[in-house]
Design a protein around this motif. Sequence first.
Motif, short mmCIF file in Angstrom:
data_model
loop_
_atom_site.label_atom_id
_atom_site.label_comp_id
_atom_site.label_asym_id
_atom_site.label_seq_id
_atom_site.Cartn_x
_atom_site.Cartn_y
_atom_site.Cartn_z
N ALA A 147 29.76 5.65 9.76
CA ALA A 147 30.92 6.54 9.63
C ALA A 147 30.85 7.31 8.31
CB ALA A 147 32.21 5.73 9.69
N ASN A 148 31.50 8.48 8.27
CA ASN A 148 31.52 9.27 7.04
C ASN A 148 32.15 8.50 5.89
OD1 ASN A 148 30.31 11.47 8.26
ND2 ASN A 148 32.25 12.40 8.84
N ASP A 149 33.12 7.65 6.21
CA ASP A 149 33.80 6.85 5.21
C ASP A 149 33.53 5.37 5.44
OD1 ASP A 149 35.06 9.18 4.10
OD2 ASP A 149 36.40 9.16 5.83
N GLY A 150 32.28 5.05 5.70
CA GLY A 150 31.90 3.67 5.99
C GLY A 150 30.70 3.22 5.20
N TRP A 151 29.62 2.89 5.91
CA TRP A 151 28.42 2.44 5.22
C TRP A 151 27.19 2.76 6.06
CZ3 TRP A 151 25.25 -1.85 6.86
CH2 TRP A 151 25.74 -2.54 7.97
N ARG A 152 26.02 2.78 5.40
CA ARG A 152 24.77 3.05 6.09
C ARG A 152 23.64 2.34 5.34
NH1 ARG A 152 21.78 7.28 3.58
NH2 ARG A 152 22.88 8.20 1.81
N LEU A 153 22.53 2.16 6.03
CA LEU A 153 21.33 1.59 5.42
C LEU A 153 20.47 2.74 4.90
CD1 LEU A 153 20.09 -1.32 5.13
CD2 LEU A 153 18.59 -0.70 7.04
N THR A 154 20.18 2.76 3.60
CA THR A 154 19.37 3.84 3.05
C THR A 154 17.88 3.52 3.11
OG1 THR A 154 19.66 2.91 0.83
CG2 THR A 154 21.18 4.63 1.50
N ASP A 155 17.53 2.25 3.05
CA ASP A 155 16.16 1.78 3.26
C ASP A 155 16.28 0.30 3.60
OD1 ASP A 155 15.93 0.07 0.83
OD2 ASP A 155 15.87 1.95 -0.27
N PRO A 156 15.20 -0.39 3.96
CA PRO A 156 15.33 -1.77 4.44
C PRO A 156 15.98 -2.73 3.47
CG PRO A 156 13.19 -0.89 5.06
CD PRO A 156 13.82 0.12 4.14
N ARG A 157 16.10 -2.36 2.18
CA ARG A 157 16.66 -3.31 1.21
C ARG A 157 17.88 -2.77 0.49
NH1 ARG A 157 12.99 -7.70 -1.82
NH2 ARG A 157 12.19 -7.68 0.31
N HIS A 158 18.42 -1.64 0.91
CA HIS A 158 19.60 -1.09 0.24
C HIS A 158 20.56 -0.50 1.26
CE1 HIS A 158 16.57 -1.03 -3.00
NE2 HIS A 158 17.60 -1.25 -3.79
N LEU A 159 21.85 -0.76 1.05
CA LEU A 159 22.85 -0.09 1.86
C LEU A 159 23.80 0.68 0.94
CD1 LEU A 159 25.83 -1.73 1.79
CD2 LEU A 159 24.54 -3.35 3.15
N GLN A 160 24.39 1.71 1.50
CA GLN A 160 25.23 2.64 0.73
C GLN A 160 26.62 2.69 1.33
OE1 GLN A 160 23.73 4.55 -1.85
NE2 GLN A 160 25.71 5.32 -2.50
N ILE A 161 27.65 2.54 0.48
CA ILE A 161 29.04 2.77 0.89
C ILE A 161 29.29 4.27 0.76
CG2 ILE A 161 31.44 2.08 0.56
CD1 ILE A 161 29.44 -0.19 1.24
N THR A 162 29.88 4.89 1.76
CA THR A 162 29.93 6.34 1.83
C THR A 162 31.36 6.90 1.84
OG1 THR A 162 29.81 6.27 4.25
CG2 THR A 162 27.74 6.46 3.05
N GLY A 163 31.48 8.19 1.46
CA GLY A 163 32.73 8.93 1.59
C GLY A 163 33.88 8.34 0.81
N ARG A 164 35.06 8.36 1.47
CA ARG A 164 36.27 7.87 0.81
C ARG A 164 36.19 6.38 0.50
NH1 ARG A 164 38.68 11.28 4.63
NH2 ARG A 164 39.24 9.52 5.96
N ALA A 165 35.42 5.64 1.29
CA ALA A 165 35.25 4.21 1.00
C ALA A 165 34.57 4.03 -0.36
CB ALA A 165 34.43 3.54 2.10
N CYS A 166 33.60 4.88 -0.66
CA CYS A 166 32.96 4.83 -1.98
C CYS A 166 33.96 5.19 -3.07
CB CYS A 166 31.76 5.77 -2.01
SG CYS A 166 30.94 5.88 -3.62
N ASP A 167 34.75 6.22 -2.83
CA ASP A 167 35.77 6.62 -3.81
C ASP A 167 36.74 5.48 -4.08
OD1 ASP A 167 34.58 9.11 -3.88
OD2 ASP A 167 35.98 10.00 -2.44
N GLU A 168 37.18 4.81 -3.01
CA GLU A 168 38.11 3.70 -3.16
C GLU A 168 37.46 2.55 -3.94
OE1 GLU A 168 39.39 2.48 0.68
OE2 GLU A 168 40.14 4.47 1.24
N LEU A 169 36.21 2.29 -3.63
CA LEU A 169 35.50 1.21 -4.31
C LEU A 169 35.40 1.48 -5.80
CD1 LEU A 169 33.89 -1.42 -3.97
CD2 LEU A 169 31.86 -0.02 -3.58
N ARG A 170 35.08 2.72 -6.16
CA ARG A 170 34.94 3.07 -7.56
C ARG A 170 36.28 3.09 -8.28
NH1 ARG A 170 32.07 8.65 -7.54
NH2 ARG A 170 32.51 8.47 -9.77
N ALA A 171 37.34 3.53 -7.59
CA ALA A 171 38.63 3.72 -8.25
C ALA A 171 39.42 2.42 -8.40
CB ALA A 171 39.46 4.74 -7.49
#
Length: 306
Positions: free
Chosen positions: A270-294
């Motif tokens: 999802a745009n505001d969810g998560w994804r796998l960037t490579d086999p050993r790293h995942l990325q929190i994306t969109g507003r979810a990332c903003d919320e995590l940081r804030a």
Amino acid sequence: MPTVPDRCEQVSLTIDDLRPTVTLLVDQSGSMRSGYPTRMSGESRWTIVGQALLDEKTGVVQALQHSMQFSLVFYTSHNGGLGNTCPLLSQVSAATGNYAAIRKLYDSSSPDDDTPTGPALARVVTDIRQAKRLGPEVILLVTDGDPDTCDVPDPQTDAAQAAAVSAAATAYQAGIDLYVLGVSDDISADKLQQLANAGQGKALDLRYGQDMNAAQPYQASSDLEGLKEQLRDILAQVPLCEVALDRDVTPEEVASGRVVLDGRGLVLGANDGWRLTDPRHLQITGRACDELRAQGKRLTVRISCD
């Protein structure tokens, strides 16, 4: 009591655990007293670099000190290792909100002597690996000249460049992103390119602007505002919501994985969810990332777990 599968990948992190660490590895050689960007300029390279990093209103450390853990490391030597410690390092440990400590060290220091880039970079890589922090690790190497070594502090040699390139490659192999910023034309473009390529795991003979896979070697702008913009561009590449896993995971495993931010499940892809960037790293994306940081308190990841 249910058992956890051997391949269970389970991570529970606080927001501070996730913050990336940026080590500012700054050349403290005597040539940093020279004019910026040329020897005919009024301000020294040391002064301009300090202003770009630490200006109270527009410096990049002040602006990003609560999103990233900054460490400052100066490196030099006194005639190499002849009767002295080499490399000589002065540093402020990595932490968020440590602008004042970094500013104090910079203001109380001045250009010194030699440029043992390879030994200094190797020492910093070792220290980072021993720290075992959970967030992404980045080194920003700021230098104004070709490297020397502890054994041969002057003149600069091919062996010194090879040592620096080897240390940069070791950083990449350790999962540390390395960016290189040359703040004068005293460091040759070819050597800057080799360091940038090694730090990104690229072939050394690739050339930025000619070869698709070449890393970008940053040659400093001719003015202060341009240098600040270059530093912002470099630090904009630092991942702010990335989670490192202990092993490689497959897309099939990821499809059934579960990522929870403060009790709320995030959706894979999802745009505001998560994804796998490579086999050993995942990325929190969109507003979810903003919320995590804030304001996020805890992120939990479970992959291949009952």
